[in-house]
Each structure stands twice: as C-alpha cells, then as structure tokens.
Motif scaffolding. Structure first.
Motif, PDB file in Angstrom:
ATOM      1  N   VAL A 360     -10.213 -12.364  11.926  1.00 17.88           N
ATOM      2  CA  VAL A 360     -10.006 -12.817  10.545  1.00 17.88           C
ATOM      3  C   VAL A 360     -10.882 -14.043  10.326  1.00 17.88           C
ATOM      4  O   VAL A 360     -11.209 -14.762  11.275  1.00 17.88           O
ATOM      5  N   LYS A 362     -11.148 -17.576   8.049  1.00 24.53           N
ATOM      6  CA  LYS A 362     -10.249 -18.465   7.297  1.00 24.53           C
ATOM      7  C   LYS A 362     -11.056 -19.576   6.649  1.00 24.53           C
ATOM      8  O   LYS A 362     -11.766 -20.306   7.363  1.00 24.53           O
ATOM      9  N   LYS A 372       1.961 -28.060  -0.850  1.00 26.74           N
ATOM     10  CA  LYS A 372       1.073 -28.652   0.156  1.00 26.74           C
ATOM     11  C   LYS A 372       0.311 -29.827  -0.452  1.00 26.74           C
ATOM     12  O   LYS A 372      -0.238 -29.704  -1.548  1.00 26.74           O
ATOM     13  N   TYR A 383      -6.985 -28.539  13.038  1.00 24.69           N
ATOM     14  CA  TYR A 383      -7.639 -27.467  13.802  1.00 24.69           C
ATOM     15  C   TYR A 383      -8.363 -28.053  15.024  1.00 24.69           C
ATOM     16  O   TYR A 383      -8.404 -27.447  16.091  1.00 24.69           O
ATOM     17  N   MET A 445      -4.149 -10.650  14.359  1.00 25.41           N
ATOM     18  CA  MET A 445      -2.891 -10.155  14.927  1.00 25.41           C
ATOM     19  C   MET A 445      -2.069  -9.543  13.796  1.00 25.41           C
ATOM     20  O   MET A 445      -2.466  -9.638  12.628  1.00 25.41           O
ATOM     21  N   ASP A 483       5.515 -25.759  10.653  1.00 26.95           N
ATOM     22  CA  ASP A 483       6.060 -24.685   9.824  1.00 26.95           C
ATOM     23  C   ASP A 483       6.257 -23.450  10.704  1.00 26.95           C
ATOM     24  O   ASP A 483       5.285 -22.771  11.062  1.00 26.95           O
ATOM     25  N   ASN A 488       3.791 -17.335   9.874  1.00 29.45           N
ATOM     26  CA  ASN A 488       2.772 -18.164  10.527  1.00 29.45           C
ATOM     27  C   ASN A 488       2.527 -17.803  11.990  1.00 29.45           C
ATOM     28  O   ASN A 488       1.756 -18.460  12.671  1.00 29.45           O
ATOM     29  N   ASP A 503      -1.929 -26.171   9.812  1.00 31.26           N
ATOM     30  CA  ASP A 503      -2.076 -27.343   8.940  1.00 31.26           C
ATOM     31  C   ASP A 503      -0.915 -28.325   9.039  1.00 31.26           C
ATOM     32  O   ASP A 503      -1.025 -29.458   8.579  1.00 31.26           O
TER      33      ASP A 503
HETATM   34  N1  LIG Z   1      -4.992 -14.592  13.125  1.00 27.76           N
HETATM   35  C1  LIG Z   1      -4.467 -13.926  12.111  1.00 27.76           C
HETATM   36  N2  LIG Z   1      -4.260 -12.587  12.215  1.00 27.76           N
HETATM   37  C2  LIG Z   1      -3.752 -11.886  11.173  1.00 27.76           C
HETATM   38  N3  LIG Z   1      -3.431 -12.408  10.000  1.00 27.76           N
HETATM   39  C3  LIG Z   1      -3.611 -13.733   9.827  1.00 27.76           C
HETATM   40  C4  LIG Z   1      -4.134 -14.560  10.876  1.00 27.76           C
HETATM   41  N4  LIG Z   1      -4.207 -15.816  10.415  1.00 27.76           N
HETATM   42  C5  LIG Z   1      -3.735 -15.777   9.149  1.00 27.76           C
HETATM   43  N5  LIG Z   1      -3.381 -14.525   8.788  1.00 27.76           N
HETATM   44  C6  LIG Z   1      -2.819 -14.085   7.495  1.00 27.76           C
HETATM   45  O1  LIG Z   1      -3.227 -15.012   6.505  1.00 27.76           O
HETATM   46  C7  LIG Z   1      -2.083 -15.689   5.964  1.00 27.76           C
HETATM   47  C8  LIG Z   1      -2.414 -17.131   5.713  1.00 27.76           C
HETATM   48  O2  LIG Z   1      -2.872 -17.736   6.915  1.00 27.76           O
HETATM   49  P1  LIG Z   1      -2.386 -19.197   7.362  1.00 27.76           P
HETATM   50  O3  LIG Z   1      -0.925 -19.162   7.609  1.00 27.76           O
HETATM   51  O4  LIG Z   1      -3.238 -19.632   8.485  1.00 27.76           O
HETATM   52  O5  LIG Z   1      -2.763 -19.989   6.040  1.00 27.76           O
HETATM   53  P2  LIG Z   1      -2.109 -21.287   5.435  1.00 27.76           P
HETATM   54  O6  LIG Z   1      -2.711 -21.464   4.104  1.00 27.76           O
HETATM   55  O7  LIG Z   1      -2.268 -22.377   6.423  1.00 27.76           O
HETATM   56  O8  LIG Z   1      -0.576 -20.852   5.324  1.00 27.76           O
HETATM   57  P3  LIG Z   1       0.623 -21.745   4.779  1.00 27.76           P
HETATM   58  O9  LIG Z   1       0.633 -21.533   3.330  1.00 27.76           O
HETATM   59  O10 LIG Z   1       1.840 -21.152   5.461  1.00 27.76           O
HETATM   60  O11 LIG Z   1       0.325 -23.146   5.230  1.00 27.76           O
HETATM   61  C9  LIG Z   1      -0.985 -15.494   6.995  1.00 27.76           C
HETATM   62  O12 LIG Z   1       0.291 -15.546   6.404  1.00 27.76           O
HETATM   63  C10 LIG Z   1      -1.307 -14.123   7.532  1.00 27.76           C
HETATM   64  O13 LIG Z   1      -0.787 -13.127   6.688  1.00 27.76           O
END
Ligand SMILES: Nc1ncnc2c1ncn2[C@@H]1O[C@H](COP(=O)(O)OP(=O)(O)OP(=O)(O)O)[C@@H](O)[C@H]1O
Length: 596
Positions: A360, A362, A372, A383, A445, A483, A488, A503
């Motif tokens: 993935v 990000k 947030k 990170y 995952m 969290d 997560n 985060d």
């Molecule tokens: N390694 C990964 N494998 C599969 N899906 C992922 C992975 N990382 C993130 N995701 C998907 O992306 C979504 C958002 O990712 P992440 O939780 O890292 O973002 P966030 O903006 O930090 O979330 P939050 O709003 O909870 O702080 C996750 O809920 C999940 O559905």
C-alpha cells in the motif's frame, strides 16, 4: 584510476578537460564515502556476537539505532565534500553525468557494486532538487545496473552426511565458536536432529530419505544472523538430487548458558523469521549482496528488496523496491488499477493500492479530518520513531520515498478525485506520470476490522488472542499504539496481527495509565463534559472496551484472553519493568516450536 572509455560522447570535447578533472574528484569522493559508510556499518555489525555473548541487550538496541544513522550521516558528509569540490559547477548536469560514468567504472568490479550504486544515487539526491533528478543521473532501471545472482560458495560451508545425520548435526553446532558454553548441548543436539528429521519427513521426502541413507549434506552460512536476544544459524539440508530443506536454528544466551531454542524449517517458516514487521538482522559479512543471493535460494518467494532490508541495507532495498514496482506494474494487467485501500479511510493518511499488489502507498493528507489535530511534521516524526524502534514483529516496516513516479493511466477515477481533494500539495501530474512528493510504502495486510467479518468462531478466537498479544508485545517494547481500534491493525497471510497506524504512537513510558475516577454524582457520568481533570498523556484502560463497540462477539473472545489489558496495573507494571531496563523476550516463532 580506470581509464575512461573513448567512445563516451560526453568525453570527446577537449574544452571539457576541466570538467573531467572535477568529475573524477567527485566520483572519488563519493566512492570514499561509500567505503567509509560500509566500514562503519560493518564495524557496528561485527560487534553483534560480543553483545550477544555478554547479554548486552540494551547495547543491542542502541547498536541497531546507531547503525540506522550511518548511511545518512555519510551521505551528508560526502555531499559537504562534494559541494567544495564541485564549487560553481555543483548544479551542472553534465558534470554529474560524467561523474556517474567514472564512478560506474570505479565500482564495476566491486563486490558491493549494487549498494555502491545506490550510495551514488543518494549523494546525488541530497544535492539536487528532487524535481530535477532524471534517471540519466542515477543507477536505477537499466538492465546493466541490475545485479545478476552470483555464486555464494565462499559464504557457506558443507558437512557430508556420510558419518550419519546425527554426526553431521553435531558438527554443525560444534563448528560455531562462542565465548559462552552451551548448558546441555547433548540434549539440544538431540532435539535439533529429531526435529530436523521430522521436518524433512513432513516437508521434503527426498531429503528425509537421504538423511536415512547417510547421503547428501548439510550446508550452512558462515556468518551468524543476530537480532534482539537471539542468534540464528541458517542453512539447508540438501539431497543428492538438489532437493533441499532450508532451516534457521535459534540460539539463545540464557543466564545458564547457550541453548538451542527452536528450528524453523522450510521457506514458509523462514519467511516468518524474515518478516516485514521485524527489526533488521546484523550479519557480519562484507558480501551482503551475495548473502541476498543465498537467502533468495532459501526463500525463493521473497523479493530481493525484502532481503536487503532484512539484513539492514534499507537504502539499497529502496532501489530494489523501485525496480520491483516498475517491473510489476509493467507485467500486471492494465485493469489492475490503483484504488483507495479497502477498509476505513484514514483521517490523516490517504492510502491506496492495486487489488493485485502486496503493497500500500500512504500519503499524508494536506488537511486532517477532525478530531485529528497533529501536523504533517508531527506525523512524519512518528513514522521516524517507528523506524528506529524495535518493531518486535508487530509494527509494519515503512519505506519513505520522495518524488515517487507512477503510471497515471493506472489510477482509478475515484482515487484520482480523492487525491485531488486530499493531497493536492503532494502530487503533480506531468505527461503520463503522476509523481508523489512524499509517500510511505508498506506491506498490505487485511485490516483487522474487515478480517473479523470473514471469521468463524475458532478463527475469531485465534485472531483476538493475537490482537491482544500484539498490544502486549508492543507494550513490552515500550510502545503504546495510541489508537488501538481494530481498523488500525492488519492481519498478515500467516494470521499475525500487526499495527500500521502510527500517528498517535508513543513510548509507553510517556503515558500515564489511570483508573477512571468514580463520580460522586450519578449525573456526572452522563455529562458530555469530563467530570475530572484529564492530562494529555492520561490513558484510561477501562475505556478500551469502546474498541469493540461494533462487535460484541469479538469483545467476548478478547476479554476472555486479555482482560488484564483493561486495568492500569498491567500497563504500570510494564512501565516499571521498562524503567528497570528489562527487555522482553519476543520470539519470531511459535511457542510450540520451542524445544523446551
Ligand atoms: N498496511 C496496510 N495494509 C492494508 N490496509 C492498510 C494498511 N495501512 C493502512 N491501510 C488501510 O488504510 C486505512 C487508513 O490507514 P491508516 O490507519 O494508516 O491512516 P490514518 O489516517 O493514520 O488513520 P486514522 O484516521 O485511524 O488515524 C486503514 O484503516 C486501512 O483500511
């Protein structure tokens, strides 16, 4: 100094003689920096065995952090030298093309040419504005920059089975030299040979038959692999016809002495040891690329970048990842488009993937959704914190890229719309490419909140057990996820629960775990306002129940196995142990595989 090829068109202009001199100096400075980086990296790695023998577990952790700094420190130091050398020509593209050419020749026969290439790329990248970097300045995609697998015969030793399998196993262990003695070597060897026989019987019939005929041999890597509180002896049992069963023997240094603790057998079990949520190994070799070739033979489904990463060459792993990404995109069907990652969309991150990909991507959003309140810099620092931490098999490894290019035609319309809305400052589109200024790449995952929807009772009980264990393993490593909602965490293809949302992560010792004060007035508890003072780092474990508000069945399984997590005492006890310098044992293999 190697002669320059006369056929290079860049070098035929006599007026460029000066540039040629400067380019040579540049190349030499980068080469010297590369060698210095490698020596420093190796020196730290060479200390791994001593730290293991002396049970210097805190030292293991700090050496790991120290080693992670080496590469960037050397790149910085070289780029300072290069600024002086290149002076007013520093940003002259042709100069760098020449330097690259000269450097390419310097390292052409170098044992660690692939890593040396990456080091040049990093130095160049540290000087040039990312936007102006072109692949012509880098050693990346061309076939000639891609190392072909090379022989690894000098990295391994072999023991014939002619005097019997048990004898060969004895030899395998006797040949390992440690300052500390084994407590009960006879018992350990007995366990080891019996487990290897059983493993071969189940996994590799040819090997098993030859074990019984005293034919074939055991091969093992001459360098031991050190990580955390363990050391691993890696090799394989090989039958005459070439069939083989890889193994990794875990050796622990307990208060009573050394002990063989378990053996992992077959590529799948070894993969667990080399998993993406584990800290990097220390392997005292000056031939890491050949070690990667060897490990690729033991675990054919592991990509080269995963193996470079596993042995700590994380920057070069990024070069290899980029090649892998370009190749897999080229070879995947055109319908395999980038889409928003399945699951609950992040408030901080925009996450995308393709259905066929194992990864993935990000990107930090320009604006975070309420509630947030963090900043981009804050998220990046988190990170970074994870990168330096002992990930104990429970934190996914992330790879940070700048100016990563994608094929624009591969993006779904829905994703593009979301990107334009959420990350406009981080993306740019030029011709057929979409470039992300900053992106993290990590292993894909199944988000735990999606995984539990497909579970029967047995699977649910198992995964809830591992969910709680993941939280406990992290706590033992002084990490509080912040969290802990199921969305997560992800579930790997081995059914392991791993955390990926960083985060709000922080050291456990920075939190204050509190009992929820009981109210004197029953109306207080119904109020939206807090009826007691709450500090920013206060955590109320009894409230963790809200993580399960959507799934009572999951909660019941979780509570049955991990109700201690709902009380402050559990967390406070972890803090006391961490503050006392205790480092928890975390095994990268199942409890049931241990010899006992
Ligand atoms: N390694 C990964 N494998 C599969 N899906 C992922 C992975 N990382 C993130 N995701 C998907 O992306 C979504 C958002 O990712 P992440 O939780 O890292 O973002 P966030 O903006 O930090 O979330 P939050 O709003 O909870 O702080 C996750 O809920 C999940 O559905």
């Amino acid at each position: 100094m190697p002669e320059l090829e006369p056929q290079n068109p860049l070098l035929n202009e006599p007026e460029n003689a000066l540039q040629q001199v400067i380019a040579t100096k540049l190349a030499r400075a980068v080469f010297a920096g590369f060698e210095a980086m490698f020596a420093e990296f190796l020196n730290i790695t060479l200390g791994a065995q001593s730290r293991f023998e002396q049970q210097q577990w805190q030292g293991v952790q700090s050496a790991m952090r120290e080693r992670l700094q080496v590469y960037e420190r050397q790149v910085k130091s070289v780029s300072e030298a290069v600024r002086i050398i290149a002076f007013q020509e520093l940003h002259e593209p042709l100069l760098w093309q020449r330097a690259k050419h000269i450097y390419g020749q310097m390292v052409a026969e170098h044992e660690n040419q692939p890593i040396a290439h990456t080091f040049f790329n990093s130095t160049f990248g540290s000087i040039w504005d990312d936007k102006k970097i072109r692949t012509v300045h880098l050693f990346v995609l061309k076939a000639k920059y891609r190392a072909k697998p090379r022989p690894f015969d000098n990295l391994v030793s072999r023991i014939s089975l002619q005097n019997g399998f048990t004898h060969a196993v004895q030899q395998l262990i006797y040949r390992q030299a440690f300052r500390v003695k084994f407590t009960d070597l006879a018992k350990d060897i007995d366990n080891l040979q019996a487990t290897l026989r059983l493993g071969a019987k189940q996994q590799c019939r040819q090997v098993y038959e030859l074990m019984n005929l005293n034919d074939g041999y055991i091969e093992y890597a001459n360098s031991l692999f050190f990580r955390n509180k363990a050391c691993y002896l890696i090799g394989r049992c090989i039958a005459k016809n070439g069939d083989n069963m890889p193994f990794a023997i875990a050796i622990l240094n307990t208060d009573e002495g050394l002990k063989l603790d378990a053996v992992m057998m077959g590529a799948d079990q070894l993969s667990l040891l080399f998993g993406f949520a584990r800290t990097y190994f220390m392997v005292d070799t000056d031939q890491p690329a050949r070690y990667v070739d060897y490990l690729s033979v033991l675990m054919p489904h592991k990509q080269r970048f995963e193996l470079f990463n596993a042995i700590g060459f994380i920057k070069h792993a990024k070069t290899e990842f980029y090649r892998y990404k370009v190749d897999t995109t080229k070879n995947s069907p055109i319908e395999d488009k980038y889409i928003v990652a399945p699951g609950t969309p992040g408030m901080v991150m925009l996450v995308f993937t393709t259905p066929g990909s194992d990864y993935v991507y990000k990107v930090i959003k320009d604006k975070f959704n309420a509630p947030k309140t963090a900043t981009k810099a804050h998220v990046m620092a988190k990170y970074d914190f994870v990168k330096q931490a002992d990930r104990v098999g429970r934190l996914v490894d992330t790879h940070e890229f700048r100016y990563l290019a994608f094929d624009l035609s591969r993006f779904s319309d829905e994703l593009l719309t979301q990107m334009q809305a959420n990350i406009p400052s981080c993306m740019s589109i030029a011709n057929k490419a979409l470039v992300l200024k900053h992106v993290y790449v990590e292993r894909k995952m199944t988000p735990l909140n999606l995984y539990i929807n497909q579970c029967d009772d047995n699977q649910l009980s198992k995964v809830m057990h591992d969910y709680g264990q993941a939280i406990k393993d992290l706590a033992g490593a002084n990490i509080f996820p912040g969290d802990m909602l199921m969305k997560n965490f992800g579930v790997t293809r081995w059914g392991r629960v791993v955390f990926y949302d960083y985060d709000e992560i922080c050291p456990l010792t920075q939190c204050q775990f509190r009992q929820l004060p009981s109210s004197e007035n029953s109306f207080d508890e119904l109020s939206n306002e807090s009826y007691f003072d709450v500090a920013e780092n206060d955590v109320f474990p009894s409230q963790f129940k809200v993580f399960f508000s959507a799934d009572q069945r999951a909660f019941n399984y979780f509570y049955e196995q991990h109700n201690d997590l709902f009380s402050p005492e559990f967390w406070q006890q972890c803090q006391t142990q961490i503050n006392a310098g205790y480092i928890y044992d975390v095994y990268p293999y199942k409890q049931s595989w241990r010899f006992g």
